[in-house]
Write a protein that holds these residues in place. Structure first.
Motif, PDB file in Angstrom:
ATOM      1  N   GLU A  19       0.950  15.062   3.183  1.00 58.48           N
ATOM      2  CA  GLU A  19       0.937  13.395   2.182  1.00 58.48           C
ATOM      3  C   GLU A  19       2.304  13.107   3.032  1.00 58.48           C
ATOM      4  OE1 GLU A  19       1.700  13.118  -1.980  1.00 58.48           O
ATOM      5  OE2 GLU A  19      -0.164  13.910  -2.439  1.00 58.48           O
ATOM      6  N   ASP A  22       4.059   6.474   2.953  1.00 60.44           N
ATOM      7  CA  ASP A  22       3.397   5.049   3.227  1.00 60.44           C
ATOM      8  C   ASP A  22       2.777   5.438   3.609  1.00 60.44           C
ATOM      9  OD1 ASP A  22       3.548   2.294   2.795  1.00 60.44           O
ATOM     10  OD2 ASP A  22       5.681   1.872   4.036  1.00 60.44           O
ATOM     11  N   ASP A  24      -1.884   4.768   4.752  1.00 63.54           N
ATOM     12  CA  ASP A  24      -2.566   4.072   4.572  1.00 63.54           C
ATOM     13  C   ASP A  24      -4.025   5.103   5.117  1.00 63.54           C
ATOM     14  OD1 ASP A  24      -4.429   2.814   3.559  1.00 63.54           O
ATOM     15  OD2 ASP A  24      -4.036   0.673   4.930  1.00 63.54           O
ATOM     16  N   SER A  54      -3.996  -1.046  -5.422  1.00 66.48           N
ATOM     17  CA  SER A  54      -3.185  -1.265  -4.796  1.00 66.48           C
ATOM     18  C   SER A  54      -3.501  -1.541  -2.944  1.00 66.48           C
ATOM     19  CB  SER A  54      -2.074  -0.221  -4.437  1.00 66.48           C
ATOM     20  OG  SER A  54      -1.346   0.430  -5.183  1.00 66.48           O
ATOM     21  N   THR A  56      -3.828   0.489   0.403  1.00 62.67           N
ATOM     22  CA  THR A  56      -4.234   1.035   0.728  1.00 62.67           C
ATOM     23  C   THR A  56      -5.680   1.531   0.342  1.00 62.67           C
ATOM     24  OG1 THR A  56      -3.919   3.212  -0.897  1.00 62.67           O
ATOM     25  CG2 THR A  56      -1.844   2.154   0.854  1.00 62.67           C
ATOM     26  N   ARG A  58      -7.048   4.434   0.520  1.00 63.51           N
ATOM     27  CA  ARG A  58      -8.014   5.508  -0.588  1.00 63.51           C
ATOM     28  C   ARG A  58      -7.663   4.917  -1.794  1.00 63.51           C
ATOM     29  NH1 ARG A  58      -3.652   9.582  -2.228  1.00 63.51           N
ATOM     30  NH2 ARG A  58      -2.138   8.489  -2.939  1.00 63.51           N
ATOM     31  N   CYS A  59      -6.873   3.920  -2.628  1.00 63.84           N
ATOM     32  CA  CYS A  59      -6.499   2.759  -3.771  1.00 63.84           C
ATOM     33  C   CYS A  59      -8.114   1.858  -3.653  1.00 63.84           C
ATOM     34  CB  CYS A  59      -5.632   2.224  -3.820  1.00 63.84           C
ATOM     35  SG  CYS A  59      -4.432   3.056  -4.036  1.00 63.84           S
ATOM     36  N   ARG A  77       1.481  -2.033  -3.312  1.00 63.41           N
ATOM     37  CA  ARG A  77       1.751  -1.712  -1.954  1.00 63.41           C
ATOM     38  C   ARG A  77       2.982  -0.599  -2.371  1.00 63.41           C
ATOM     39  NH1 ARG A  77       4.689  -5.857  -1.152  1.00 63.41           N
ATOM     40  NH2 ARG A  77       6.626  -6.050  -0.659  1.00 63.41           N
ATOM     41  N   ASP A  78       3.110   0.484  -2.142  1.00 67.08           N
ATOM     42  CA  ASP A  78       3.603   1.551  -1.800  1.00 67.08           C
ATOM     43  C   ASP A  78       4.908   1.124  -1.774  1.00 67.08           C
ATOM     44  OD1 ASP A  78       4.614   4.210  -2.398  1.00 67.08           O
ATOM     45  OD2 ASP A  78       3.003   5.577  -0.980  1.00 67.08           O
ATOM     46  N   GLU A 148      -1.198   3.779  -6.372  1.00 68.47           N
ATOM     47  CA  GLU A 148      -0.434   4.921  -5.215  1.00 68.47           C
ATOM     48  C   GLU A 148       0.285   5.435  -5.998  1.00 68.47           C
ATOM     49  OE1 GLU A 148      -0.662   6.000  -2.616  1.00 68.47           O
ATOM     50  OE2 GLU A 148      -2.716   4.673  -1.776  1.00 68.47           O
ATOM     51  N   THR A 150       2.790   6.782  -6.097  1.00 67.18           N
ATOM     52  CA  THR A 150       3.906   6.310  -6.475  1.00 67.18           C
ATOM     53  C   THR A 150       4.465   5.445  -7.559  1.00 67.18           C
ATOM     54  OG1 THR A 150       3.815   4.888  -4.730  1.00 67.18           O
ATOM     55  CG2 THR A 150       5.715   6.972  -4.430  1.00 67.18           C
TER      56      THR A 150
END
Length: 193
Positions: A19, A22, A24, A54, A56, A58-59, A77-78, A148, A150
């Motif tokens: 991981e 921040d 994408d 979010s 990204t 993956r979101c 956003r993260d 995310e 976070t």
């Protein structure tokens, strides 16, 4: 008018050890499989009046896999990790141990040149507090957001009015969720099952 906001942590885009701050990345194969298995648990969210994510990849992909077709929200956003963006925690800790220690100890610190943890939590709280409160069959809007991990952690800290350092005590696993009910500045945490 009360809101019901369910936040779902995105599925995996990499292994835990890989991981990066921040970042994408698209969903990993395991992330797609996990999201597909989670469809029955989150099918009710497809009826939400508002569905966000979010920004990204993956979101967005998690939201699409769950059938939500969410709209990306830049405010979700993260945390902006400045020069640490794209690096793993281990890489940063090895090259900047004092900066990492300062970042972990002081929620107002931004040794990476990006956003402090305190500012990040306030940004996510501002997003929560500015959601529209009209609509819904029971007198309040139902909102879903794939975020995310976070962001989910920051939302919990903000909603509970907990000290910023408690952020490090909130664990958000892929596809875990939390529901916040209430209105601006007055949130309650509902434990999802």
């Amino acid at each position: 008018m009360h809101l019901r906001i369910t936040l779902v942590a995105a599925a995996r885009s990499s292994s835990l050890l890989d991981e990066r701050f921040d970042e994408d990345r698209p969903l990993a194969a395991a992330g797609w499989q996990e999201a597909e298995r989670a469809i029955p648990a989150y099918a009710h969210l497809a009826g939400a009046e508002l569905r966000y994510c979010s920004p990204t990849m993956r979101c967005r992909e998690t939201g699409d896999a769950l059938g939500l077709r969410p709209i990306a929200q830049p405010a979700l956003r993260d945390c902006d990790m400045g020069r640490w963006r794209g690096r793993t925690f281990q890489e940063v800790a090895a090259s900047e141990p004092r900066a990492v220690d300062a970042w972990l100890a002081d929620p107002h610190a931004g040794p990476h040149g990006g956003e402090s943890l305190f500012s990040f939590i306030l940004r996510i709280g501002d997003w929560l507090d500015t959601r529209p409160a009209d609509g819904g069959e029971q007198g309040g809007a139902l909102i879903a957001a794939v975020v995310e991990p976070t962001v989910l952690r920051a939302a919990v800290v903000y909603a509970l009015k907990a000290p910023p350092h408690t952020y490090w005590r909130v664990d958000a696993h892929p596809l875990s969720s939390v529901t916040l009910t209430g209105r601006a500045g007055d949130w309650m945490l509902s434990m999802d099952h």
